[in-house]
Every structure is written in structure tokens, then in C-alpha cells.
Motif scaffolding. Structure first.
Motif, short mmCIF file in Angstrom:
data_model
loop_
_atom_site.label_atom_id
_atom_site.label_comp_id
_atom_site.label_asym_id
_atom_site.label_seq_id
_atom_site.Cartn_x
_atom_site.Cartn_y
_atom_site.Cartn_z
N VAL A 32 0.42 -1.48 -0.14
CA VAL A 32 -0.16 0.06 0.30
C VAL A 32 1.03 1.64 -0.15
N ASP A 33 1.00 2.28 -1.20
CA ASP A 33 1.39 3.34 -1.12
C ASP A 33 1.02 4.36 0.48
N PRO A 34 2.21 4.25 0.91
CA PRO A 34 1.43 5.58 2.17
C PRO A 34 1.33 6.57 1.48
N GLN A 35 0.36 7.43 2.67
CA GLN A 35 0.11 8.65 1.89
C GLN A 35 0.08 9.56 2.75
N SER A 36 1.28 9.54 3.25
CA SER A 36 2.01 10.26 3.98
C SER A 36 3.10 9.91 5.07
N THR A 37 4.05 11.23 5.11
CA THR A 37 5.35 10.75 6.27
C THR A 37 5.63 11.36 7.50
N VAL A 60 3.56 8.50 -8.13
CA VAL A 60 3.67 8.04 -9.59
C VAL A 60 4.19 6.53 -8.78
N PRO A 61 4.13 5.75 -9.58
CA PRO A 61 5.15 4.02 -9.83
C PRO A 61 6.10 3.93 -10.36
N TYR A 62 6.83 2.97 -9.75
CA TYR A 62 8.65 3.57 -9.87
C TYR A 62 8.55 2.87 -11.53
N ALA A 63 8.06 2.54 -12.73
CA ALA A 63 8.20 2.40 -13.66
C ALA A 63 7.58 3.97 -14.31
N ARG A 64 7.28 4.70 -14.17
CA ARG A 64 6.89 6.54 -14.33
C ARG A 64 7.98 6.85 -13.89
N ILE A 165 9.21 4.29 -3.13
CA ILE A 165 8.77 4.92 -1.68
C ILE A 165 9.10 5.87 -1.46
N TYR A 166 10.46 6.47 -1.38
CA TYR A 166 11.35 6.83 -1.23
C TYR A 166 11.65 8.24 -2.06
N LEU A 167 12.04 7.64 -3.31
CA LEU A 167 11.60 9.15 -4.41
C LEU A 167 9.76 10.07 -4.63
N ASN A 168 9.22 9.11 -4.04
CA ASN A 168 7.58 9.41 -3.90
C ASN A 168 6.83 10.52 -2.44
N SER A 169 8.51 9.91 -1.57
CA SER A 169 8.09 10.94 -0.25
C SER A 169 8.93 12.30 0.03
N VAL A 170 10.41 12.10 -0.40
CA VAL A 170 11.64 13.09 -0.23
C VAL A 170 10.95 14.53 -1.01
N GLU A 171 11.56 15.43 0.66
CA GLU A 171 10.90 17.08 -0.03
C GLU A 171 12.22 17.09 -1.58
N TRP A 172 11.57 18.15 -2.03
CA TRP A 172 12.47 18.97 -3.11
C TRP A 172 11.72 20.49 -2.69
N GLY A 178 8.25 15.11 -3.03
CA GLY A 178 8.37 13.35 -4.62
C GLY A 178 8.56 13.79 -6.07
N ALA A 179 9.59 13.06 -6.69
CA ALA A 179 9.66 12.88 -7.80
C ALA A 179 9.09 13.73 -9.02
N GLU A 180 7.53 13.44 -9.05
CA GLU A 180 6.90 14.30 -9.81
C GLU A 180 6.70 15.72 -9.54
N ALA A 181 6.58 15.59 -8.58
CA ALA A 181 6.42 17.08 -8.16
C ALA A 181 7.16 18.33 -8.14
N ALA A 182 8.45 17.41 -8.08
CA ALA A 182 9.93 18.21 -8.39
C ALA A 182 9.60 18.39 -9.59
N ALA A 183 9.71 17.26 -10.90
CA ALA A 183 10.22 17.76 -11.82
C ALA A 183 9.03 18.54 -12.68
N ARG A 184 7.86 18.55 -11.78
CA ARG A 184 7.26 19.82 -12.48
C ARG A 184 7.32 21.16 -12.03
N HIS A 185 7.50 20.91 -10.84
CA HIS A 185 7.78 22.54 -10.22
C HIS A 185 9.56 23.03 -10.81
N TYR A 186 10.23 21.90 -11.52
CA TYR A 186 11.79 23.12 -11.42
C TYR A 186 11.64 23.07 -12.91
#
Length: 238
Positions: A32-37, A60-64, A165-172, A178-186
Motif C-alpha cells: 500500500v502506497d503511504p499517504q504521507s510520512t 507515481v509508480p516506479y516505472a514512471r 517510496i523514497y522518491l515519492n516522498s522525499v522533500e524537494w 516526491g519526484a513528480e512534484a519536483a520535476a513539474r516544479h523545476y
């Protein structure tokens, strides 16, 4: 004495219950994907009490997630991630030595009143254990708990799942997780589309993301990103 023994017993029961809760959270995270940390909830509260909450996160899943970003983060944060058992004891020892030297220099320069720069030596799994479940305080007790949970993560989750999980939850950045938010933000693109240099550029922000968010043209970021981009080819993915 009986009252003291009763309180000690209650504290022991509470500590065991907390550890069982943490272990259950880790077991659940296998599927189950963690909703928050714990760190995200702490940051959300801090931001909400001081300013309007700006929050960016999309799982986003690992493959994406671009392999470029996976390799860049491993090269920057934990180049032995695919092979170690959760704790890089050599890195921990070197971090202790660097911190001891920093404290000695600070003691000699006490008049400057500048605190010593503390380095960690934590692996990706240790960082995930801390951010997912623990507080941000720096004590020996909290560090010991982090190591226990690190080995629990390594035994119950695959390396690929830990990295996902790390890439989807780490602060950027401020409210950017998460990676998706960081990619879109920067870069105004998805995490799957990051180039090698773009991935290296965001990976080197991880130790101090809010600081580097304010310095997008930092010479250090550019130089460090080039170094990480060169190392990415040898970074081993799980």
C-alpha cells in the motif's frame, strides 16, 4: 518501589506497542502506497501555521520515474544502495570523524559563535526510515530506533520498493514532495521525462532542498550536478 516498577512496566509496554505499530506500517507499505510520512505531516503543520499551505505531491509508480533520476539520487545520496543491508557503517564512521573535527574547530573558534556543520552518512533506507516514521530530533535514542527500522525496511521490502517510496516522498522544496512534484516544479515536465542533467540537478538538492530552491543559479549546484551526471553511468539500480 512498586509504583516505580509499575511505571517502568507501562513505559516498556508503550515502547513495545510503538515498535509493533512501526513494524505494521512497514509491512503495510510493501503493498500500500503511504499517504504521507511523519516528516510531511510535520512540515504541513509548520507551513499551515505560518502561511498559506502550498503543497505539491503526486504519487507515481516506479516505472514512471526516469531511470536518470533513480541513478542520480543513488549516485548523489547512496552509491552502495543496491548492495548494502541498509546501513553503510563505513560512511557512518567517516561522518562521526568529520563531525568530531567540526566540533573541535568550532571549540577553537568559539568567539565566532558559528555552530559546526553536521554531516550524516545516512543511506537512502535510513533516510526513509527517519522521514516515514520518526521525528526530526537528533538523539542517540532516535538514531538507534532509526537503525532498527532501517533493517526492518530492508527485510520486509524490496530495494525497488524502498527506492519507489523514497522518491515519492522525499522533500524537494518548500511544500514540494516526491519526484513528480519536483520535476513539474523545476522543469515543467513529468518525472518520467527528466534528462540526465535535469535529474542530477534535482538530486544534488536533497541534503538542503529548501535552501537550494532559493538559489537556482548556484555555482555549487551546477558544479555538483556535473559531477553527479558523470557518476550516474556507474550507479547500480535495484
Amino acid at each position: 518501589m512498586k509504583a516505580l516498577a509499575r511505571w517502568l512496566l507501562l513505559l516498556l509496554i508503550a515502547a513495545c506497542a510503538l515498535e509493533l505499530f512501526f513494524i505494521a506500517r512497514i509491512a503495510l507499505a510493501a503493498t500500500v502506497d503511504p499517504q504521507s510520512t511523519a516528516f510531511q505531516r510535520s512540515e504541513a503543520w509548520r507551513i499551515a501555521t505560518h502561511k498559506n499551505l502550498r503543497w505539491r505531491q503526486e504519487w507515481v509508480p516506479y516505472a514512471r520515474i526516469s531511470d536518470n533520476l533513480k541513478r542520480a539520487v543513488i549516485a548523489s545520496e547512496d552509491d552502495g544502495f543496491a548492495t548494502h543491508d541498509g546501513v553503510d557503517w563505513d560512511a557512518v564512521e567517516k561522518a562521526w570523524q568529520r563531525n568530531a573535527l567540526a566540533e573541535e574547530r568550532a571549540a577553537r573558534q568559539a568567539a565566532s559563535r558559528r555552530p559546526p556543520k553536521i554531516v550524516g552518512g545516512s543511506t537512502i533506507t535510513q533516510q526513509l526510515a527517519k522521514n516515514l516514521l520518526l521525528s526530526g530530533e537528533r538523539t542517540l535514542l532516535r538514531k538507534g530506533q532509526e537503525i532498527v527500522l532501517t533493517y526492518a525496511l530492508e527485510s520486509m521490502l524490496s530495494k525497488e520498493r524502498i527506492l519507489e517510496i523514497y522518491l515519492n516522498s522525499v522533500e524537494w522544496g518548500e511544500g514540494v514532495f516526491g519526484a513528480e512534484a519536483a520535476a513539474r516544479h523545476y522543469f515543467r515536465k513529468s518525472a518520467a521525462q527528466l534528462t540526465a542533467w535535469e535529474a542530477a540537478r534535482v538530486a544534488v538538492m536533497l541534503p538542503r532542498p529548501k535552501y537550494f530552491e532559493k538559489l537556482p543559479n548556484s555555482a555549487y549546484l551546477a558544479g555538483r550536478a556535473s559531477t553527479i551526471a558523470a557518476r550516474m553511468r556507474s550507479a547500480e539500480l535495484p
